[in-house]
Design an enzyme around this catalytic site. Structure first.
Site, PDB file in Angstrom:
ATOM      1  N   CYS A 169      -4.068  13.254  12.634  1.00 17.45           N
ATOM      2  CA  CYS A 169      -4.676  11.939  12.462  1.00 17.45           C
ATOM      3  C   CYS A 169      -4.615  11.225  13.800  1.00 17.45           C
ATOM      4  CB  CYS A 169      -3.972  11.143  11.380  1.00 17.45           C
ATOM      5  SG  CYS A 169      -2.408  10.502  11.901  1.00 17.45           S
ATOM      6  N   ASP A 172       4.687   0.418  12.067  1.00 24.91           N
ATOM      7  CA  ASP A 172       3.458  -0.161  11.524  1.00 24.91           C
ATOM      8  C   ASP A 172       3.264  -1.631  11.926  1.00 24.91           C
ATOM      9  OD1 ASP A 172       2.841   2.232  10.383  1.00 24.91           O
ATOM     10  OD2 ASP A 172       3.295   1.658   8.328  1.00 24.91           O
ATOM     11  N   ARG A 205      -3.454  11.118   4.445  1.00 24.36           N
ATOM     12  CA  ARG A 205      -2.284  12.005   4.515  1.00 24.36           C
ATOM     13  C   ARG A 205      -1.364  11.894   3.307  1.00 24.36           C
ATOM     14  NH1 ARG A 205       0.119  14.220   8.398  1.00 24.36           N
ATOM     15  NH2 ARG A 205       2.091  13.435   7.593  1.00 24.36           N
ATOM     16  N   ARG A 225       1.528  14.525  13.327  1.00 26.37           N
ATOM     17  CA  ARG A 225       2.071  14.270  11.985  1.00 26.37           C
ATOM     18  C   ARG A 225       2.109  15.503  11.080  1.00 26.37           C
ATOM     19  NH1 ARG A 225      -0.262   8.580   9.857  1.00 26.37           N
ATOM     20  NH2 ARG A 225       1.665   8.468   8.694  1.00 26.37           N
ATOM     21  N   PRO A 226       3.015  16.433  11.392  1.00 24.48           N
ATOM     22  CA  PRO A 226       3.127  17.622  10.541  1.00 24.48           C
ATOM     23  C   PRO A 226       3.695  17.289   9.168  1.00 24.48           C
ATOM     24  CG  PRO A 226       4.891  17.572  12.172  1.00 24.48           C
ATOM     25  CD  PRO A 226       3.997  16.405  12.471  1.00 24.48           C
ATOM     26  N   VAL A 227       3.622  18.265   8.236  1.00 24.04           N
ATOM     27  CA  VAL A 227       4.238  18.069   6.907  1.00 24.04           C
ATOM     28  C   VAL A 227       5.325  19.125   6.665  1.00 24.04           C
ATOM     29  CG1 VAL A 227       2.298  16.866   5.811  1.00 24.04           C
ATOM     30  CG2 VAL A 227       2.377  19.369   5.753  1.00 24.04           C
ATOM     31  N   ASP A 228       5.824  19.713   7.769  1.00 26.75           N
ATOM     32  CA  ASP A 228       6.811  20.784   7.640  1.00 26.75           C
ATOM     33  C   ASP A 228       8.044  20.370   6.829  1.00 26.75           C
ATOM     34  OD1 ASP A 228       7.192  19.075   9.892  1.00 26.75           O
ATOM     35  OD2 ASP A 228       8.736  20.410  10.654  1.00 26.75           O
ATOM     36  N   LEU A 229       8.470  19.115   6.960  1.00 24.25           N
ATOM     37  CA  LEU A 229       9.684  18.690   6.245  1.00 24.25           C
ATOM     38  C   LEU A 229       9.443  18.592   4.743  1.00 24.25           C
ATOM     39  CD1 LEU A 229      10.933  15.955   8.725  1.00 24.25           C
ATOM     40  CD2 LEU A 229      11.731  18.319   8.495  1.00 24.25           C
ATOM     41  N   LYS A 260       0.840  -1.203   0.000  1.00 21.77           N
ATOM     42  CA  LYS A 260       0.000   0.000   0.000  1.00 21.77           C
ATOM     43  C   LYS A 260       0.877   1.257   0.000  1.00 21.77           C
ATOM     44  CE  LYS A 260      -1.721   1.623   4.042  1.00 21.77           C
ATOM     45  NZ  LYS A 260      -1.422   3.038   4.311  1.00 21.77           N
ATOM     46  N   ASN A 261       1.839   1.304   0.920  1.00 18.56           N
ATOM     47  CA  ASN A 261       2.614   2.540   1.057  1.00 18.56           C
ATOM     48  C   ASN A 261       3.515   2.803  -0.150  1.00 18.56           C
ATOM     49  OD1 ASN A 261       1.361   3.047   3.446  1.00 18.56           O
ATOM     50  ND2 ASN A 261       3.095   2.510   4.758  1.00 18.56           N
ATOM     51  N   ILE A 274       8.319   6.655  16.904  1.00 19.52           N
ATOM     52  CA  ILE A 274       8.000   7.383  15.662  1.00 19.52           C
ATOM     53  C   ILE A 274       6.763   8.265  15.838  1.00 19.52           C
ATOM     54  CG2 ILE A 274       7.551   7.179  13.171  1.00 19.52           C
ATOM     55  CD1 ILE A 274      10.242   5.983  13.841  1.00 19.52           C
ATOM     56  N   ARG A 314      -8.536  -0.040   4.572  1.00 19.02           N
ATOM     57  CA  ARG A 314      -7.563   0.879   3.971  1.00 19.02           C
ATOM     58  C   ARG A 314      -6.248   0.161   3.692  1.00 19.02           C
ATOM     59  NH1 ARG A 314      -6.142   5.428   7.595  1.00 19.02           N
ATOM     60  NH2 ARG A 314      -4.715   5.638   5.843  1.00 19.02           N
TER      61      ARG A 314
HETATM   62  C1  UD1 Z   1       4.861   6.663   6.352  1.00 26.06           C
HETATM   63  C2  UD1 Z   1       3.888   5.515   6.186  1.00 26.06           C
HETATM   64  C3  UD1 Z   1       3.320   5.102   7.538  1.00 26.06           C
HETATM   65  C4  UD1 Z   1       4.443   4.779   8.510  1.00 26.06           C
HETATM   66  C5  UD1 Z   1       5.448   5.930   8.565  1.00 26.06           C
HETATM   67  C6  UD1 Z   1       6.680   5.604   9.411  1.00 26.06           C
HETATM   68  C7  UD1 Z   1       2.942   5.960   3.998  1.00 26.06           C
HETATM   69  C8  UD1 Z   1       1.757   6.331   3.193  1.00 26.06           C
HETATM   70  N1  UD1 Z   1       2.801   5.971   5.326  1.00 26.06           N
HETATM   71  O1  UD1 Z   1       4.151   7.764   6.880  1.00 26.06           O
HETATM   72  O2  UD1 Z   1       2.492   3.945   7.348  1.00 26.06           O
HETATM   73  O3  UD1 Z   1       3.910   4.579   9.809  1.00 26.06           O
HETATM   74  O4  UD1 Z   1       5.917   6.261   7.236  1.00 26.06           O
HETATM   75  O5  UD1 Z   1       7.314   4.477   8.928  1.00 26.06           O
HETATM   76  O6  UD1 Z   1       3.977   5.604   3.462  1.00 26.06           O
HETATM   77  N2  UD1 Z   1       7.444  14.261  10.551  1.00 26.06           N
HETATM   78  C9  UD1 Z   1       7.610  15.591  10.808  1.00 26.06           C
HETATM   79  N3  UD1 Z   1       7.458  16.471   9.776  1.00 26.06           N
HETATM   80  C10 UD1 Z   1       7.163  16.056   8.507  1.00 26.06           C
HETATM   81  C11 UD1 Z   1       6.995  14.684   8.250  1.00 26.06           C
HETATM   82  C12 UD1 Z   1       7.152  13.811   9.304  1.00 26.06           C
HETATM   83  O7  UD1 Z   1       7.874  15.988  11.937  1.00 26.06           O
HETATM   84  O8  UD1 Z   1       7.034  16.899   7.606  1.00 26.06           O
HETATM   85  C13 UD1 Z   1       7.587  13.284  11.659  1.00 26.06           C
HETATM   86  C14 UD1 Z   1       6.289  12.487  11.906  1.00 26.06           C
HETATM   87  O9  UD1 Z   1       5.399  13.179  12.743  1.00 26.06           O
HETATM   88  C15 UD1 Z   1       6.826  11.238  12.537  1.00 26.06           C
HETATM   89  C16 UD1 Z   1       8.185  11.041  11.818  1.00 26.06           C
HETATM   90  O10 UD1 Z   1       8.519  12.296  11.263  1.00 26.06           O
HETATM   91  O11 UD1 Z   1       7.073  11.427  13.906  1.00 26.06           O
HETATM   92  C17 UD1 Z   1       8.161  10.002  10.717  1.00 26.06           C
HETATM   93  O12 UD1 Z   1       7.072  10.243   9.864  1.00 26.06           O
HETATM   94  P1  UD1 Z   1       7.104   9.887   8.303  1.00 26.06           P
HETATM   95  O13 UD1 Z   1       8.233   8.936   8.064  1.00 26.06           O
HETATM   96  O14 UD1 Z   1       7.096  11.152   7.528  1.00 26.06           O
HETATM   97  O15 UD1 Z   1       5.735   9.148   8.103  1.00 26.06           O
HETATM   98  P2  UD1 Z   1       4.780   9.217   6.843  1.00 26.06           P
HETATM   99  O16 UD1 Z   1       5.585   9.372   5.603  1.00 26.06           O
HETATM  100  O17 UD1 Z   1       3.668  10.173   7.111  1.00 26.06           O
END
Ligand code: UD1
Length: 422
Positions: A118, A308, A94, A123-127, A22-23, A330, A400
């Protein structure tokens, strides 16, 4: 809403086919936005998240056709006519944020709703945004939407992620394929889904090196072409089904399974006393005698123990001999399955990001509530090991991420059925 009813089981025996990831599929699909030639994905999983991503791509003007019952996805972004990813779709999933990098890289502009929080954490998207800014994107946040522009195109450079992020690495990797010059991503995610994306992008003509390590180098090219790519095996579905014979006893062969996709998960199964053997068709998993041993687990980016699979591992540890400590590093709120497992007689003490589980001889069936995707399946696994009947309510989360779960487990002898809700 559907429920799943599980009755405590004896040993499981047989084969379970493992689907495409899926991912991986959720990041391979937006890669179609990088090219005006068709991208075909084979071995796609048939899941509601994939339908959501199809709907998002279609809303942007992509053509998405599902062949062979959804196992083959043919996508064309020849006629993109909308660059706005609407809140109504993005809020459902997301991974929708993954359309931002490709759209911006190809056409120099994109508007994408912020996904919001969620169940398992903020789970921010700042990065995702910072790495695109480092590549020259101009970003503005208006009414919950990111308005992104790169009028002269994105530019390469070096970016070091402060924390490892799978999604941000994927967004940056896709964007960098069409940027001017070389991009170096440091502290990049090393997950098999990243490698799968890089393999697909190379098939489309991208120049990428170092995927699977923490430093990925991308040399931008002028355009990408079409490709056909098989989606990598779902390591989380694989790990989940490997835990079924671990919890019930018996021997199950997971078809398509590969050790190299599992990292620390396999080491933990071994320490718990589960046998894992490679076969011509996948991985054979067996628990032949007695209770499993308690093992401690800390979730980490790949190749560490995957977050996961933490909930599913906790279900196994509920019946292990001894006490295990599970640390979630995580996501900050990912123990929602613990109180539900406790309703089944599990002994769990949660303090912040640490759960201490003292194994009991036998869990007891109970009505429980699924709170997120992986939590749902952990309750099914626990139900397989429990005395009596477990009813897992609100299983829409399950659909899902797991296709035909009741069929796959039923075929190896589990007593499991789905009951349709009103
Ligand atoms: C992906 C997977 C999810 C899995 C996760 C960690 C998909 C669709 N989802 O989620 O199933 O649980 O990897 O293996 O592939 N973070 C920030 N800022 C950001 C992005 C992330 O602070 O902009 C933090 C998150 O809150 C978290 C950590 O980084 O604590 C890792 O998250 P991330 O690896 O980005 O997870 P996803 O890509 O959302």
């Amino acid at each position: 809403m559907d429920s799943i009813i599980v009755k405590g089981n004896g040993p499981l025996n047989g084969q379970i086919p493992i689907a495409g990831a899926k991912n991986a599929c959720l990041t391979l699909m937006p890669a179609t936005l990088l090219s005006d030639e068709p991208l075909t994905l084979t071995n796609a999983p048939r899941l509601s998240d994939i339908k959501t991503m199809s709907a998002l791509l279609q809303s942007l003007g992509c053509e998405v056709s599902q062949l062979q019952g959804g196992q083959v996805l043919v996508m064309s972004s020849h006629d993109l006519n909308n660059h706005v990813a609407d809140y109504d779709i993005v809020r459902k999933m997301r991974a929708s944020i993954l359309v931002l990098g490709p759209m911006l890289a190809r056409d120099g502009h994109a508007v994408v709703s912020l996904p919001g929080g969620c169940a398992i954490g903020a789970r921010p998207v700042d990065l995702h945004l910072k790495v695109l800014e480092a590549m020259g994107a101009e970003l503005e946040l208006k009414e919950g939407y990111v308005h992104a522009k790169a009028p002269g195109g994105l530019k390469g450079g070096t970016f070091e992620f402060p924390v490892v992020s799978v999604g941000a690495t994927e967004n940056a990797l896709m964007a960098a394929t069409l940027a001017k010059g070389a991009t170096v991503l440091k502290n990049a995610a090393r997950e098999p889904e990243i490698v799968d994306l890089a393999v697909c992008l190379r098939r489309m003509g991208a120049q990428i090196e170092g995927d699977g390590t923490d430093t990925i180098t991308i040399q931008g090219v002028d355009r990408l072409g079409g490709a056909t790519h098989p989606v990598v095996t779902d390591r989380i579905e694989l790990g989940t089904y490997m835990l079924a014979p671990a919890i019930c006893g018996g021997e199950v062969e997971c078809l398509g399974g590969r050790i190299d996709l599992l990292g620390a998960f396999c080491e933990k199964l071994d320490a718990a006393g589960i046998e894992v053997a490679e076969t011509d068709k996948g991985l054979k998993v067996a628990r032949r005698n007695g209770r499993v041993s308690a093992v401690d687990v800390t979730t980490e980016p790949f190749p560490g123990f995957p977050t996961d699979l933490q909930a599913q591992m906790m279900a196994l540890m509920c019946t292990a001999q001894g006490t295990s400590v599970l640390e979630e590093k995580i996501f900050e709120n990912r123990f929602m399955h613990a109180p539900e497992l406790m309703r089944m007689g599990a002994e769990i003490d949660v303090q912040g990001g640490t759960a201490t589980v003292t194994g009991v001889e036998r869990l007891k069936g109970a009505p429980v509530m699924a709170t997120d995707l992986r939590a749902s399946v952990s309750l099914i696994l626990a139900g397989l090991a429990a005395e009596g009947e477990t009813i897992v309510n609100r299983v829409y989360h399950l659909d899902r991420g797991y296709e035909r779960v009741e069929e796959k487990l039923g075929n190896v002898g589990a007593h499991i059925e789905r009951v349709s809700g009103q």
